[in-house]
Motif scaffolding. Structure first.
Motif, PDB file in Angstrom:
ATOM      1  N   GLN A  80       9.768 -36.097 -39.955  1.00  0.00           N
ATOM      2  CA  GLN A  80      11.146 -35.711 -39.623  1.00  0.00           C
ATOM      3  C   GLN A  80      11.544 -34.460 -40.393  1.00  0.00           C
ATOM      4  O   GLN A  80      12.183 -33.556 -39.852  1.00  0.00           O
ATOM      5  N   LEU A  81      11.156 -34.385 -41.648  1.00  0.00           N
ATOM      6  CA  LEU A  81      11.448 -33.210 -42.461  1.00  0.00           C
ATOM      7  C   LEU A  81      10.792 -31.962 -41.871  1.00  0.00           C
ATOM      8  O   LEU A  81      11.412 -30.901 -41.784  1.00  0.00           O
ATOM      9  N   THR A  82       9.558 -32.082 -41.423  1.00  0.00           N
ATOM     10  CA  THR A  82       8.849 -30.965 -40.789  1.00  0.00           C
ATOM     11  C   THR A  82       9.597 -30.509 -39.540  1.00  0.00           C
ATOM     12  O   THR A  82       9.779 -29.303 -39.316  1.00  0.00           O
ATOM     13  N   ASP A  83      10.050 -31.462 -38.729  1.00  0.00           N
ATOM     14  CA  ASP A  83      10.808 -31.131 -37.521  1.00  0.00           C
ATOM     15  C   ASP A  83      12.112 -30.420 -37.864  1.00  0.00           C
ATOM     16  O   ASP A  83      12.490 -29.437 -37.214  1.00  0.00           O
ATOM     17  N   VAL A  84      12.812 -30.902 -38.874  1.00  0.00           N
ATOM     18  CA  VAL A  84      14.077 -30.287 -39.285  1.00  0.00           C
ATOM     19  C   VAL A  84      13.843 -28.855 -39.770  1.00  0.00           C
ATOM     20  O   VAL A  84      14.583 -27.933 -39.406  1.00  0.00           O
ATOM     21  N   ARG A  85      12.809 -28.650 -40.550  1.00  0.00           N
ATOM     22  CA  ARG A  85      12.505 -27.299 -41.038  1.00  0.00           C
ATOM     23  C   ARG A  85      12.175 -26.355 -39.884  1.00  0.00           C
ATOM     24  O   ARG A  85      12.566 -25.193 -39.900  1.00  0.00           O
ATOM     25  N   ALA A  86      11.465 -26.849 -38.885  1.00  0.00           N
ATOM     26  CA  ALA A  86      11.142 -26.023 -37.715  1.00  0.00           C
ATOM     27  C   ALA A  86      12.420 -25.659 -36.950  1.00  0.00           C
ATOM     28  O   ALA A  86      12.579 -24.518 -36.495  1.00  0.00           O
ATOM     29  N   LYS A  87      13.333 -26.613 -36.826  1.00  0.00           N
ATOM     30  CA  LYS A  87      14.600 -26.346 -36.145  1.00  0.00           C
ATOM     31  C   LYS A  87      15.420 -25.320 -36.925  1.00  0.00           C
ATOM     32  O   LYS A  87      16.041 -24.430 -36.331  1.00  0.00           O
ATOM     33  N   ILE A  88      15.438 -25.446 -38.236  1.00  0.00           N
ATOM     34  CA  ILE A  88      16.172 -24.486 -39.064  1.00  0.00           C
ATOM     35  C   ILE A  88      15.594 -23.086 -38.870  1.00  0.00           C
ATOM     36  O   ILE A  88      16.340 -22.105 -38.733  1.00  0.00           O
ATOM     37  N   LYS A  89      14.279 -22.981 -38.833  1.00  0.00           N
ATOM     38  CA  LYS A  89      13.624 -21.691 -38.632  1.00  0.00           C
ATOM     39  C   LYS A  89      14.035 -21.092 -37.283  1.00  0.00           C
ATOM     40  O   LYS A  89      14.366 -19.906 -37.196  1.00  0.00           O
ATOM     41  N   ARG A  90      14.028 -21.911 -36.227  1.00  0.00           N
ATOM     42  CA  ARG A  90      14.443 -21.429 -34.905  1.00  0.00           C
ATOM     43  C   ARG A  90      15.913 -21.026 -34.904  1.00  0.00           C
ATOM     44  O   ARG A  90      16.289 -20.005 -34.312  1.00  0.00           O
ATOM     45  N   LEU A  91      16.752 -21.808 -35.569  1.00  0.00           N
ATOM     46  CA  LEU A  91      18.180 -21.480 -35.621  1.00  0.00           C
ATOM     47  C   LEU A  91      18.430 -20.182 -36.379  1.00  0.00           C
ATOM     48  O   LEU A  91      19.297 -19.389 -35.997  1.00  0.00           O
ATOM     49  N   ARG A  92      17.683 -19.939 -37.450  1.00  0.00           N
ATOM     50  CA  ARG A  92      17.837 -18.676 -38.184  1.00  0.00           C
ATOM     51  C   ARG A  92      17.441 -17.487 -37.316  1.00  0.00           C
ATOM     52  O   ARG A  92      18.087 -16.438 -37.351  1.00  0.00           O
ATOM     53  N   ALA A  93      16.379 -17.634 -36.528  1.00  0.00           N
ATOM     54  CA  ALA A  93      15.969 -16.572 -35.616  1.00  0.00           C
ATOM     55  C   ALA A  93      17.039 -16.341 -34.548  1.00  0.00           C
ATOM     56  O   ALA A  93      17.356 -15.189 -34.223  1.00  0.00           O
ATOM     57  N   LEU A  94      17.601 -17.426 -34.032  1.00  0.00           N
ATOM     58  CA  LEU A  94      18.688 -17.295 -33.061  1.00  0.00           C
ATOM     59  C   LEU A  94      19.895 -16.594 -33.676  1.00  0.00           C
ATOM     60  O   LEU A  94      20.526 -15.741 -33.040  1.00  0.00           O
ATOM     61  N   GLU A  95      20.206 -16.955 -34.902  1.00  0.00           N
ATOM     62  CA  GLU A  95      21.339 -16.340 -35.589  1.00  0.00           C
ATOM     63  C   GLU A  95      21.127 -14.825 -35.701  1.00  0.00           C
ATOM     64  O   GLU A  95      22.027 -14.043 -35.386  1.00  0.00           O
ATOM     65  N   LYS A  96      19.954 -14.419 -36.131  1.00  0.00           N
ATOM     66  CA  LYS A  96      19.665 -12.989 -36.272  1.00  0.00           C
ATOM     67  C   LYS A  96      19.792 -12.262 -34.939  1.00  0.00           C
ATOM     68  O   LYS A  96      20.340 -11.167 -34.864  1.00  0.00           O
ATOM     69  N   GLU A  97      19.274 -12.867 -33.894  1.00  0.00           N
ATOM     70  CA  GLU A  97      19.341 -12.237 -32.567  1.00  0.00           C
ATOM     71  C   GLU A  97      20.780 -12.134 -32.087  1.00  0.00           C
ATOM     72  O   GLU A  97      21.187 -11.113 -31.538  1.00  0.00           O
ATOM     73  N   LEU A  98      21.570 -13.178 -32.290  1.00  0.00           N
ATOM     74  CA  LEU A  98      22.972 -13.140 -31.871  1.00  0.00           C
ATOM     75  C   LEU A  98      23.781 -12.126 -32.675  1.00  0.00           C
ATOM     76  O   LEU A  98      24.650 -11.443 -32.122  1.00  0.00           O
ATOM     77  N   VAL A  99      23.503 -12.010 -33.960  1.00  0.00           N
ATOM     78  CA  VAL A  99      24.170 -10.998 -34.780  1.00  0.00           C
ATOM     79  C   VAL A  99      23.831  -9.612 -34.246  1.00  0.00           C
ATOM     80  O   VAL A  99      24.704  -8.769 -34.042  1.00  0.00           O
TER      81      VAL A  99
END
Length: 138
Positions: free
Chosen positions: A88-107
């Motif tokens: 579950q921790l691995t999955d959460v970290r992967a989601k955080i990584k994807r969300l950070r990439a999305l954040e950068k793209e949206l900015v």
């Protein structure tokens, strides 16, 4: 003994969700009164609190079923529980990584818009229409 409504209030789990958890086998089927109303004991309340907490942490139904199975066999090693939590921790970290990439793209996308009007070349709309204008995969 608790009615389904009381159980819902105490755990902040909606009544239809409690019924769903019963159907999925996460929660033992409740005893029924003569009027066919569900009645839950303290163990049911504790189990539902466990499920709610696990769901809040993002565990899947399948993972929770496995954790409950382990909980019901205290003689077993907790290594399996650790593996489930680590997964579950691995999955959460992967989601955080994807969300950070999305954040950068949206900015980046939102900074590219001049705000002169949609009829002009709106960079946000153009980026959404043409994925090639994005810097990252998402």
């Amino acid at each position: 003994m608790f009615s389904i409504g009381e159980l819902s209030k105490r755990t902040k789990v909606k009544v239809p969700t409690i019924r769903y958890y019963e159907e999925m086998g996460l929660l033992a089927e409740a005893e029924r009164t003569g009027g066919n109303q569900r009645r839950y004991d303290k163990a049911g309340l504790e189990r539902l609190s466990f499920i709610r907490h696990a769901r809040d942490l993002g565990f899947s139904i399948e993972a929770i079923l496995s954790l409950i199975e382990l909980q019901e066999h205290p003689d077993r090693s907790c290594q399996a529980a650790t593996e489930i939590a680590t997964s579950q921790l691995t999955d959460v970290r992967a989601k955080i990584k994807r969300l950070r990439a999305l954040e950068k793209e949206l900015v980046r996308m939102s900074k590219g818009c001049e705000g002169d009007g949609v009829a002009e070349d709106c960079y946000v709309l153009a980026s959404l229409a043409d994925h090639k204008l994005c810097n990252r995969q998402h």
